[in-house]
Design a protein around this motif. Structure first.
Motif, PDB file in Angstrom:
ATOM      1  N   CYS A  62      43.760  26.191  11.999  1.00  0.00           N
ATOM      2  CA  CYS A  62      44.634  25.287  12.745  1.00  0.00           C
ATOM      3  C   CYS A  62      43.802  24.462  13.722  1.00  0.00           C
ATOM      4  CB  CYS A  62      45.682  26.094  13.488  1.00  0.00           C
ATOM      5  SG  CYS A  62      46.960  25.097  14.265  1.00  0.00           S
ATOM      6  N   THR A  63      43.967  23.156  13.660  1.00  0.00           N
ATOM      7  CA  THR A  63      43.149  22.267  14.497  1.00  0.00           C
ATOM      8  C   THR A  63      43.981  21.438  15.468  1.00  0.00           C
ATOM      9  OG1 THR A  63      43.213  20.485  12.842  1.00  0.00           O
ATOM     10  CG2 THR A  63      41.412  22.075  12.677  1.00  0.00           C
ATOM     11  N   LYS A  64      45.268  21.757  15.575  1.00  0.00           N
ATOM     12  CA  LYS A  64      46.154  20.990  16.472  1.00  0.00           C
ATOM     13  C   LYS A  64      45.872  21.328  17.927  1.00  0.00           C
ATOM     14  CE  LYS A  64      49.394  24.401  17.549  1.00  0.00           C
ATOM     15  NZ  LYS A  64      50.278  24.691  18.673  1.00  0.00           N
ATOM     16  N   GLY A  65      46.540  20.589  18.831  1.00  0.00           N
ATOM     17  CA  GLY A  65      46.391  20.845  20.257  1.00  0.00           C
ATOM     18  C   GLY A  65      47.737  20.945  20.950  1.00  0.00           C
ATOM     19  N   ASP A  66      47.718  21.518  22.142  1.00  0.00           N
ATOM     20  CA  ASP A  66      48.917  21.664  22.966  1.00  0.00           C
ATOM     21  C   ASP A  66      48.588  21.227  24.388  1.00  0.00           C
ATOM     22  OD1 ASP A  66      49.954  23.159  20.721  1.00  0.00           O
ATOM     23  OD2 ASP A  66      48.938  24.927  21.543  1.00  0.00           O
ATOM     24  N   LEU A  67      49.612  20.771  25.093  1.00  0.00           N
ATOM     25  CA  LEU A  67      49.473  20.454  26.516  1.00  0.00           C
ATOM     26  C   LEU A  67      50.712  20.972  27.220  1.00  0.00           C
ATOM     27  CD1 LEU A  67      47.696  18.952  28.645  1.00  0.00           C
ATOM     28  CD2 LEU A  67      49.122  16.942  28.232  1.00  0.00           C
ATOM     29  N   VAL A  68      50.513  21.873  28.173  1.00  0.00           N
ATOM     30  CA  VAL A  68      51.645  22.430  28.913  1.00  0.00           C
ATOM     31  C   VAL A  68      51.490  22.073  30.387  1.00  0.00           C
ATOM     32  CG1 VAL A  68      51.733  24.336  27.269  1.00  0.00           C
ATOM     33  CG2 VAL A  68      50.654  24.698  29.487  1.00  0.00           C
ATOM     34  N   ALA A  69      52.619  21.890  31.052  1.00  0.00           N
ATOM     35  CA  ALA A  69      52.585  21.509  32.464  1.00  0.00           C
ATOM     36  C   ALA A  69      53.711  22.197  33.216  1.00  0.00           C
ATOM     37  CB  ALA A  69      52.709  19.991  32.616  1.00  0.00           C
ATOM     38  N   ALA A  70      53.460  22.468  34.481  1.00  0.00           N
ATOM     39  CA  ALA A  70      54.482  22.991  35.385  1.00  0.00           C
ATOM     40  C   ALA A  70      54.444  22.156  36.658  1.00  0.00           C
ATOM     41  CB  ALA A  70      54.220  24.463  35.693  1.00  0.00           C
ATOM     42  N   ILE A  71      55.619  21.821  37.183  1.00  0.00           N
ATOM     43  CA  ILE A  71      55.740  20.995  38.384  1.00  0.00           C
ATOM     44  C   ILE A  71      56.614  21.742  39.392  1.00  0.00           C
ATOM     45  CG2 ILE A  71      56.537  18.785  39.329  1.00  0.00           C
ATOM     46  CD1 ILE A  71      56.246  17.650  36.444  1.00  0.00           C
ATOM     47  N   ASP A  72      56.163  21.816  40.636  1.00  0.00           N
ATOM     48  CA  ASP A  72      56.914  22.506  41.683  1.00  0.00           C
ATOM     49  C   ASP A  72      57.747  21.494  42.467  1.00  0.00           C
ATOM     50  OD1 ASP A  72      57.919  24.007  43.723  1.00  0.00           O
ATOM     51  OD2 ASP A  72      55.992  24.805  44.401  1.00  0.00           O
ATOM     52  N   PRO A  73      59.066  21.455  42.271  1.00  0.00           N
ATOM     53  CA  PRO A  73      59.907  20.494  43.002  1.00  0.00           C
ATOM     54  C   PRO A  73      59.831  20.670  44.515  1.00  0.00           C
ATOM     55  CG  PRO A  73      61.115  21.436  41.159  1.00  0.00           C
ATOM     56  CD  PRO A  73      59.862  22.231  41.301  1.00  0.00           C
ATOM     57  N   SER A  74      59.539  21.887  44.955  1.00  0.00           N
ATOM     58  CA  SER A  74      59.522  22.133  46.402  1.00  0.00           C
ATOM     59  C   SER A  74      58.382  21.419  47.101  1.00  0.00           C
ATOM     60  CB  SER A  74      59.434  23.637  46.683  1.00  0.00           C
ATOM     61  OG  SER A  74      58.145  24.152  46.412  1.00  0.00           O
ATOM     62  N   LYS A  75      57.411  20.936  46.318  1.00  0.00           N
ATOM     63  CA  LYS A  75      56.324  20.157  46.911  1.00  0.00           C
ATOM     64  C   LYS A  75      56.748  18.709  47.148  1.00  0.00           C
ATOM     65  CE  LYS A  75      53.066  23.398  46.869  1.00  0.00           C
ATOM     66  NZ  LYS A  75      53.778  24.575  46.365  1.00  0.00           N
ATOM     67  N   PHE A  76      57.944  18.360  46.639  1.00  0.00           N
ATOM     68  CA  PHE A  76      58.482  17.011  46.816  1.00  0.00           C
ATOM     69  C   PHE A  76      59.689  17.015  47.756  1.00  0.00           C
ATOM     70  CE2 PHE A  76      56.297  17.001  42.760  1.00  0.00           C
ATOM     71  CZ  PHE A  76      55.699  15.744  42.681  1.00  0.00           C
ATOM     72  N   VAL A  77      60.617  17.941  47.479  1.00  0.00           N
ATOM     73  CA  VAL A  77      61.867  17.986  48.237  1.00  0.00           C
ATOM     74  C   VAL A  77      62.221  19.450  48.493  1.00  0.00           C
ATOM     75  CG1 VAL A  77      62.772  15.806  47.311  1.00  0.00           C
ATOM     76  CG2 VAL A  77      63.192  17.944  46.069  1.00  0.00           C
ATOM     77  N   ASP A  78      63.252  19.674  49.302  1.00  0.00           N
ATOM     78  CA  ASP A  78      63.738  21.028  49.501  1.00  0.00           C
ATOM     79  C   ASP A  78      64.262  21.573  48.171  1.00  0.00           C
ATOM     80  OD1 ASP A  78      64.841  23.193  51.517  1.00  0.00           O
ATOM     81  OD2 ASP A  78      66.474  22.718  50.129  1.00  0.00           O
ATOM     82  N   MET A  79      63.841  22.782  47.802  1.00  0.00           N
ATOM     83  CA  MET A  79      64.162  23.323  46.485  1.00  0.00           C
ATOM     84  C   MET A  79      65.655  23.503  46.287  1.00  0.00           C
ATOM     85  SD  MET A  79      62.699  24.121  43.691  1.00  0.00           S
ATOM     86  CE  MET A  79      63.654  24.423  42.208  1.00  0.00           C
ATOM     87  N   GLU A  80      66.337  24.039  47.273  1.00  0.00           N
ATOM     88  CA  GLU A  80      67.776  24.250  47.122  1.00  0.00           C
ATOM     89  C   GLU A  80      68.537  22.929  47.037  1.00  0.00           C
ATOM     90  OE1 GLU A  80      69.095  27.139  46.344  1.00  0.00           O
ATOM     91  OE2 GLU A  80      66.982  27.781  46.366  1.00  0.00           O
ATOM     92  N   ASP A  81      68.059  21.923  47.779  1.00  0.00           N
ATOM     93  CA  ASP A  81      68.673  20.593  47.666  1.00  0.00           C
ATOM     94  C   ASP A  81      68.474  20.035  46.263  1.00  0.00           C
ATOM     95  OD1 ASP A  81      69.507  20.686  50.279  1.00  0.00           O
ATOM     96  OD2 ASP A  81      67.937  19.357  51.060  1.00  0.00           O
TER      97      ASP A  81
END
Length: 342
Positions: A259-278
């Motif tokens: 298998c020669t394919k590739g993957d790209l995974v990402a995680a983003i933390d909303p709390s670094k932008f706005v209040d998480m509960e909001d």
């Protein structure tokens, strides 16, 4: 025939144990496979297992390989899966992306030298459970012809996005083609036709025969829009992560070649932008607006419905898949009848 989630896990674990797959890795493969079947992505669940077994037999899947980190920064990393199970490599990649996102706000991890990883939404669910936004893309063996052409060059190139919410499961997991290749393979196994406007035969003519479609090409979803999205994913899951692209991608459907394919995974933390509960409250408010119209679904609703149904009624297995699994278990000395209570 229908089986329970517990029976599916037991069957997979027993087969992988007999194939000398380490216990922790086998558990990840089993959980991802079950997740696909529960959500209704049967083309990426137990139905793919004969492919994985063949990969183990011929050595294109190497369960004893170590995943190595080739490059790393505070927010990014590049992993070499060294041809381990794709499920395990992608699981570790998302774990790393989640850790980085919690520190810096975003984590992005590329993967090459991996294998078919099952259902992409499992890994975005990992991010959701940590109150993070998850994104997964990958390229695959050529299956889609560019608009105006008939030779497959692009993969079905899946995209999954999961978003945390206070009250809802918000997730999209889709191929950028009109159908995932796995659904064509499943239709072929079941002896069924595929819907119209999904695929072309090798001569570029529309077909509902899955065998002809597998020799031809799958249409991109939404015509030029799906084509453009698949094109961009091909680059981000190919050259960006040191993986192959276009006609050089192999091994996602044919387990007898590396298998020669590739993957790209990402995680983003909303709390670094706005209040998480909001953030979660506003996501819920938006969903309430959408659902104010009767009979409207959001991305993720169908999966929730399918999981509930399959947990209550069992996971269906077609006759030919049962036959394939019996052949595998007989060869491995596994008592499938006892495991499934037949």
């Amino acid at each position: 025939m229908k089986i329970t989630a517990e029976q599916e896990l037991s069957l997979i674990m027993e087969m992988l144990t007999q194939l000398n797959v380490p216990g922790e890795d086998a558990s990840i493969v089993a959980e991802v496979t079950l997740d696909a079947d529960l959500k209704g992505f049967s083309s990426h669940g137990l139905g793919r297992f004969p492919q994985y077994v063949k990969g183990l037999e011929v050595g294109t899947i190497k369960p004893e390989s170590e995943i190595t980190v080739e490059k790393e920064s505070v927010a990014t990393a590049l992993l070499n899966g060294n041809h381990s199970f794709g499920h395990v490599v992608t699981y570790r990649a998302m774990e790393m992306a989640i850790g980085k996102a919690k520190e810096t706000g975003i984590g992005m991890v590329g993967v090459h030298n991996s294998n078919h990883f099952g259902v992409a939404g499992y890994y975005t669910d990992m991010a959701i459970m940590e109150d993070l936004i998850g994104i997964v893309i990958a390229n695959t063996e050529p299956a889609v012809a560019p608009i105006g052409g008939k030779e497959p060059i692009l993969g079905t190139n899946p995209l999954a996005i999961g978003i945390p919410s206070g009250s809802h499961y918000v997730s999209v997991d889709m191929a950028t083609s009109a159908s995932a290749r796995g659904k064509l393979l499943e239709a072929k196994r079941r002896g069924e036709m595929i819907p119209e406007n999904v695929a072309l035969d090798a001569e570029g003519n529309p077909t509902i025969d899955p065998c002809a479609a597998l020799k031809g090409s799958i249409l991109p979803f939404g015509a030029h829009k799906g084509y453009a999205l698949a094109f961009m994913i091909e680059i981000m899951a190919g050259p960006l992560v040191n993986a192959s692209y276009g006609k050089a991608v192999t091994g996602t459907a044919n387990p007898e070649v590396m298998c020669t394919k590739g993957d790209l995974v990402a995680a983003i933390d909303p709390s670094k932008f706005v209040d998480m509960e909001d953030f979660k409250s506003e996501v819920d408010d938006f969903i309430d607006e959408i659902k104010a119209t009767p009979n409207v679904f959001i991305p993720g609703d169908m999966e929730v419905r399918n999981v509930k149904q399959h947990q209550e009624e069992g996971i269906p297995l077609d006759t030919n898949l049962i036959k394939q699994l019996k052949e595998i278990t007989n060869d491995l000395g596994v008592d499938m009848t006892n495991l499934l209570g037949e």
